[in-house]
Write a protein that holds these residues in place. Structure first.
Motif, PDB file in Angstrom:
ATOM      1  N   GLY A 160       9.281  -7.552 -10.477  1.00  0.00           N
ATOM      2  CA  GLY A 160      10.249  -6.526 -10.849  1.00  0.00           C
ATOM      3  C   GLY A 160       9.802  -5.112 -10.565  1.00  0.00           C
ATOM      4  N   SER A 161       8.726  -4.949  -9.791  1.00  0.00           N
ATOM      5  CA  SER A 161       8.201  -3.607  -9.534  1.00  0.00           C
ATOM      6  C   SER A 161       8.938  -2.870  -8.418  1.00  0.00           C
ATOM      7  CB  SER A 161       6.717  -3.690  -9.178  1.00  0.00           C
ATOM      8  OG  SER A 161       6.527  -4.445  -7.978  1.00  0.00           O
ATOM      9  N   GLU A 162       9.849  -3.570  -7.734  1.00  0.00           N
ATOM     10  CA  GLU A 162      10.591  -2.985  -6.600  1.00  0.00           C
ATOM     11  C   GLU A 162       9.624  -2.438  -5.564  1.00  0.00           C
ATOM     12  OE1 GLU A 162      13.735  -0.359  -7.865  1.00  0.00           O
ATOM     13  OE2 GLU A 162      14.040  -1.502  -9.706  1.00  0.00           O
ATOM     14  N   ALA A 163       8.607  -3.246  -5.274  1.00  0.00           N
ATOM     15  CA  ALA A 163       7.543  -2.792  -4.380  1.00  0.00           C
ATOM     16  C   ALA A 163       7.883  -2.948  -2.910  1.00  0.00           C
ATOM     17  CB  ALA A 163       6.253  -3.557  -4.684  1.00  0.00           C
ATOM     18  N   LEU A 164       8.942  -3.681  -2.587  1.00  0.00           N
ATOM     19  CA  LEU A 164       9.286  -3.897  -1.187  1.00  0.00           C
ATOM     20  C   LEU A 164      10.259  -2.820  -0.725  1.00  0.00           C
ATOM     21  CD1 LEU A 164       7.855  -6.602  -1.649  1.00  0.00           C
ATOM     22  CD2 LEU A 164       9.600  -7.672  -0.212  1.00  0.00           C
ATOM     23  N   ALA A 165       9.723  -1.679  -0.391  1.00  0.00           N
ATOM     24  CA  ALA A 165      10.517  -0.553   0.107  1.00  0.00           C
ATOM     25  C   ALA A 165      11.657  -0.200  -0.847  1.00  0.00           C
ATOM     26  CB  ALA A 165      11.056  -0.868   1.495  1.00  0.00           C
ATOM     27  N   GLY A 166      11.385  -0.278  -2.145  1.00  0.00           N
ATOM     28  CA  GLY A 166      12.384   0.056  -3.149  1.00  0.00           C
ATOM     29  C   GLY A 166      13.229  -1.108  -3.598  1.00  0.00           C
ATOM     30  N   TYR A 167      13.058  -2.274  -2.988  1.00  0.00           N
ATOM     31  CA  TYR A 167      13.814  -3.459  -3.369  1.00  0.00           C
ATOM     32  C   TYR A 167      12.947  -4.377  -4.219  1.00  0.00           C
ATOM     33  CZ  TYR A 167      17.170  -1.940   0.129  1.00  0.00           C
ATOM     34  OH  TYR A 167      18.073  -1.214   0.845  1.00  0.00           O
ATOM     35  N   CYS A 168      13.626  -5.161  -5.048  1.00  0.00           N
ATOM     36  CA  CYS A 168      12.919  -6.142  -5.866  1.00  0.00           C
ATOM     37  C   CYS A 168      12.813  -7.447  -5.092  1.00  0.00           C
ATOM     38  CB  CYS A 168      13.666  -6.358  -7.179  1.00  0.00           C
ATOM     39  SG  CYS A 168      13.004  -7.705  -8.177  1.00  0.00           S
ATOM     40  N   TRP A 169      11.603  -7.939  -4.949  1.00  0.00           N
ATOM     41  CA  TRP A 169      11.362  -9.232  -4.316  1.00  0.00           C
ATOM     42  C   TRP A 169      11.512 -10.305  -5.390  1.00  0.00           C
ATOM     43  CZ3 TRP A 169       5.804 -10.908  -2.466  1.00  0.00           C
ATOM     44  CH2 TRP A 169       5.870 -12.202  -1.903  1.00  0.00           C
ATOM     45  N   LEU A 170      12.501 -11.183  -5.210  1.00  0.00           N
ATOM     46  CA  LEU A 170      12.823 -12.170  -6.230  1.00  0.00           C
ATOM     47  C   LEU A 170      11.769 -13.268  -6.311  1.00  0.00           C
ATOM     48  CD1 LEU A 170      16.624 -12.702  -5.456  1.00  0.00           C
ATOM     49  CD2 LEU A 170      15.640 -11.314  -7.286  1.00  0.00           C
ATOM     50  N   PRO A 171      11.452 -13.740  -7.513  1.00  0.00           N
ATOM     51  CA  PRO A 171      10.623 -14.941  -7.622  1.00  0.00           C
ATOM     52  C   PRO A 171      11.385 -16.125  -7.030  1.00  0.00           C
ATOM     53  CG  PRO A 171      11.560 -14.401  -9.749  1.00  0.00           C
ATOM     54  CD  PRO A 171      11.894 -13.259  -8.835  1.00  0.00           C
ATOM     55  N   ARG A 215       0.844  -1.209   0.000  1.00  0.00           N
ATOM     56  CA  ARG A 215       0.000   0.000   0.000  1.00  0.00           C
ATOM     57  C   ARG A 215       0.874   1.253   0.000  1.00  0.00           C
ATOM     58  NH1 ARG A 215      -3.173  -3.175   3.556  1.00  0.00           N
ATOM     59  NH2 ARG A 215      -2.235  -2.159   5.384  1.00  0.00           N
ATOM     60  N   GLN A 216       1.953   1.221   0.773  1.00  0.00           N
ATOM     61  CA  GLN A 216       2.875   2.354   0.773  1.00  0.00           C
ATOM     62  C   GLN A 216       3.451   2.588  -0.629  1.00  0.00           C
ATOM     63  OE1 GLN A 216       6.018   1.792   3.622  1.00  0.00           O
ATOM     64  NE2 GLN A 216       4.896   2.762   5.287  1.00  0.00           N
ATOM     65  N   HIS A 217       3.785   1.498  -1.289  1.00  0.00           N
ATOM     66  CA  HIS A 217       4.351   1.612  -2.629  1.00  0.00           C
ATOM     67  C   HIS A 217       3.325   2.219  -3.598  1.00  0.00           C
ATOM     68  CE1 HIS A 217       6.759   0.607  -6.143  1.00  0.00           C
ATOM     69  NE2 HIS A 217       5.701   0.027  -6.686  1.00  0.00           N
ATOM     70  N   THR A 218       2.095   1.788  -3.465  1.00  0.00           N
ATOM     71  CA  THR A 218       1.027   2.321  -4.332  1.00  0.00           C
ATOM     72  C   THR A 218       0.867   3.815  -4.115  1.00  0.00           C
ATOM     73  OG1 THR A 218      -0.136   0.202  -4.361  1.00  0.00           O
ATOM     74  CG2 THR A 218      -1.422   2.163  -4.890  1.00  0.00           C
ATOM     75  N   GLU A 219       0.878   4.245  -2.871  1.00  0.00           N
ATOM     76  CA  GLU A 219       0.749   5.679  -2.561  1.00  0.00           C
ATOM     77  C   GLU A 219       1.938   6.463  -3.114  1.00  0.00           C
ATOM     78  OE1 GLU A 219       0.396   5.786   1.631  1.00  0.00           O
ATOM     79  OE2 GLU A 219      -1.603   4.839   1.689  1.00  0.00           O
TER      80      GLU A 219
END
Length: 514
Positions: free
Chosen positions: A201-212, A153-157
């Motif tokens: 690849g959206s880097e949604a985790l506080a600016g980091y990319c969460w790997l598959p 949600r933070q990333h969306t905002e």
């Protein structure tokens, strides 16, 4: 006759002759190359009327690249070193050999010789018999999922659009991954993968990319799970530092129990630690990768806590950290900057003799380098867990205080007077030794050091050791210090048991080109 090699050598020689200074008698050009690069090191024009003066040399990039390509195709050598000696008459001698020889970093650094290319020293935390942690995982699956949603949600905002997350991983895929790892995933990370297979690849985790999940396993198998080995002197002197807090993370540059799950595409990763040190927790988060070859960084007690950090929430299970980021110091004096968290000190250009007593303030010191300064007493080092020591000794100093030091693995000594090497026999961890900067009358005793894997000596010292038939039996690498010719390095390599019969040698003249 290999016409392509001779033609390239003639063209390089012609270029050297054309750009030579007045009064020159010889030019030695030393080069190296691989599929990705070529370069020069050392050598230069010899002008007897101007001794010590450096004359710039041409850089025959195309000629070097042609030689690299030819030896790759004809000999299968992925990397080469070469030495081309040219004279005003146009006469030249060329010597080429494969990458078992490498140039040092500077004109006087000589040659590094690989004797056993497959050898790699073990790292302190790599042993399977290391004392395991008895602490339980701190992560909470349900809380981790809640925090993931809050972070998204933070990333969306922040970006003004909702990220489209990939489909979740199936139970079958998770089970296959756990079989591959040989143990279960941390419960909180497992729960996250049942929500989504990374962030696409959206880097949604506080600016980091969460790997598959598949990507995480691939990074673990090919990079993070494998110890980093630099080879040559740097590798044998490598020190893996302890994390902060101490004893929470294994002292390794890579471990199969580390599974990366997030990155900033900079060569570094956040990983879950499935094989923590005795005071760490299974599932704790550490930072590993390109900038952590000297040891990982402790981040949080779990993935749950790591997500909480992104939300500004404290980690209730985190052990107390020193907060001192100065793990390594480069200083010109041993002063108030010394602190318990310091693990490496490079002391540069300090007034000699250097008093090492202040090192008592650094009980976890593992590396000590004294550069362009000397000491008279090594006694303070005896009580410290130093593994890599590079020092210059004043005339009245000796190695006696180091006797029976349990941790010292790498020692480089400089001295203007002969030193007694007998204490080296008592060092159980010693694997790397550099005596190239000191006169040592009893080199024959080096054959009595069964753990020695790397040895650096001057040409004179190597000659004496070979003449005495007392070469150490288990060397994996060596260094021929100074600026000896390539032929001398080949002779030493042969004395150490490496087949050098394939070395390429050619004598001709540039004027014969047609």
């Amino acid at each position: 006759m290999d016409l392509a090699v001779e033609q390239a050598a003639r063209e390089i020689t012609a270029e050297v002759v054309a750009q030579a200074p007045e009064g020159w008698t010889e030019c030695v050009l030393r080069g190296h190359g691989s599929r990705t690069s070529v370069g020069l090191f050392g050598g230069g024009y010899v002008v007897p009327s101007r001794p010590g003066f450096f004359f710039g040399m041409p850089f025959p990039r195309e000629g070097l690249a042609s030689l690299v390509s030819w030896f790759q195709d004809s000999h299968g050598w992925e990397a080469i070193v070469l030495e081309l000696t040219c004279r005003p008459s146009g006469a030249f001698e060329l010597v080429v050999f494969r990458g078992a020889l490498k140039p040092g970093g500077g004109p006087q650094d000589g040659w590094t010789l690989t004797v056993h290319p497959g050898f790699q020293p073990s790292e302190p935390g790599a042993a399977d018999g290391a004392e395991p942690s008895e602490l339980r995982q701190a992560g909470d699956p349900a809380e981790a999922v809640e925090r993931l949603q809050a972070v998204l949600r933070q990333h969306t905002e922040r970006v003004g659009a909702e990220s489209e997350m990939p489909a979740p991983v199936t139970e079958a895929q998770l089970a296959a991954a756990e079989r591959h790892l040989g143990q279960p995933l941390p419960a909180d990370l497992r729960a996250l993968y049942l929500e989504a297979d990374g962030d696409g690849g959206s880097e949604a985790l506080a600016g980091y990319c969460w790997l598959p999940l598949d990507g995480a396993l691939a990074e673990r198998d090919n990079y993070i799970g494998v110890p980093t080995w630099f080879g040559s002197e740097r590798g044998f002197r490598q020190v893996i530092f302890d994390a902060d807090p101490p004893n929470t993370v294994r002292r390794c540059s890579g471990h199969p129990g580390w599974l990366p799950f997030a990155t900033w595409f900079d060569g570094n990763f956040f990983a879950v630690d499935l094989a923590p040190a005795v005071d760490g927790r299974p599932g704790q988060v550490i930072e590993v990768g390109r900038d952590f070859n000297d040891g990982p960084r402790y981040v949080s007690s779990s993935v749950t806590a790591w997500l909480g950090q992104a939300l500004g929430q404290p980690d209730p299970h985190a052990p107390q950290q020193s907060g001192d980021d100065s793990r390594q110091l480069v200083v010109s004096a041993l002063d108030e900057r010394l602190a318990p968290g310091v693990q490496a000190i490079h002391l540069n250009d300090a007034p000699s003799p250097v008093d090492l007593v202040p090192l008592s303030a650094t009980p976890h010191l593992r590396r000590l380098h004294l550069n362009r300064c000397a000491t008279t007493d090594l006694s303070p080092v005896a009580a410290l867990p130093v593994e890599d020591l590079a020092i210059d000794l004043a005339p009245e100093a000796d190695l006696t205080p180091l006797a029976r030091h349990p941790h010292l693995a790498s020692l480089a000594v400089g001295s203007e007077t002969p030193i007694d090497l007998a204490p080296l026999r008592t060092l159980p961890a010693l694997r790397s030794l550099d005596l190239s900067r000191c006169p040592t009358p009893d080199l024959a005793m080096l054959a009595d050091l069964p753990g020695l894997r790397y040895l650096a000596l001057s040409a004179t010292q190597w000659t004496a050791l070979i003449a005495a038939d007392r070469l150490p039996a288990h060397l994996a690498a060596a260094r021929l210090a100074g600026a000896p010719p390539l032929t001398a390095a080949l002779d030493l390599l042969a004395a150490l048991g490496v087949d050098t019969s394939t070395a390429y040698r050619l004598s001709s003249t540039a004027q014969d080109a047609s």
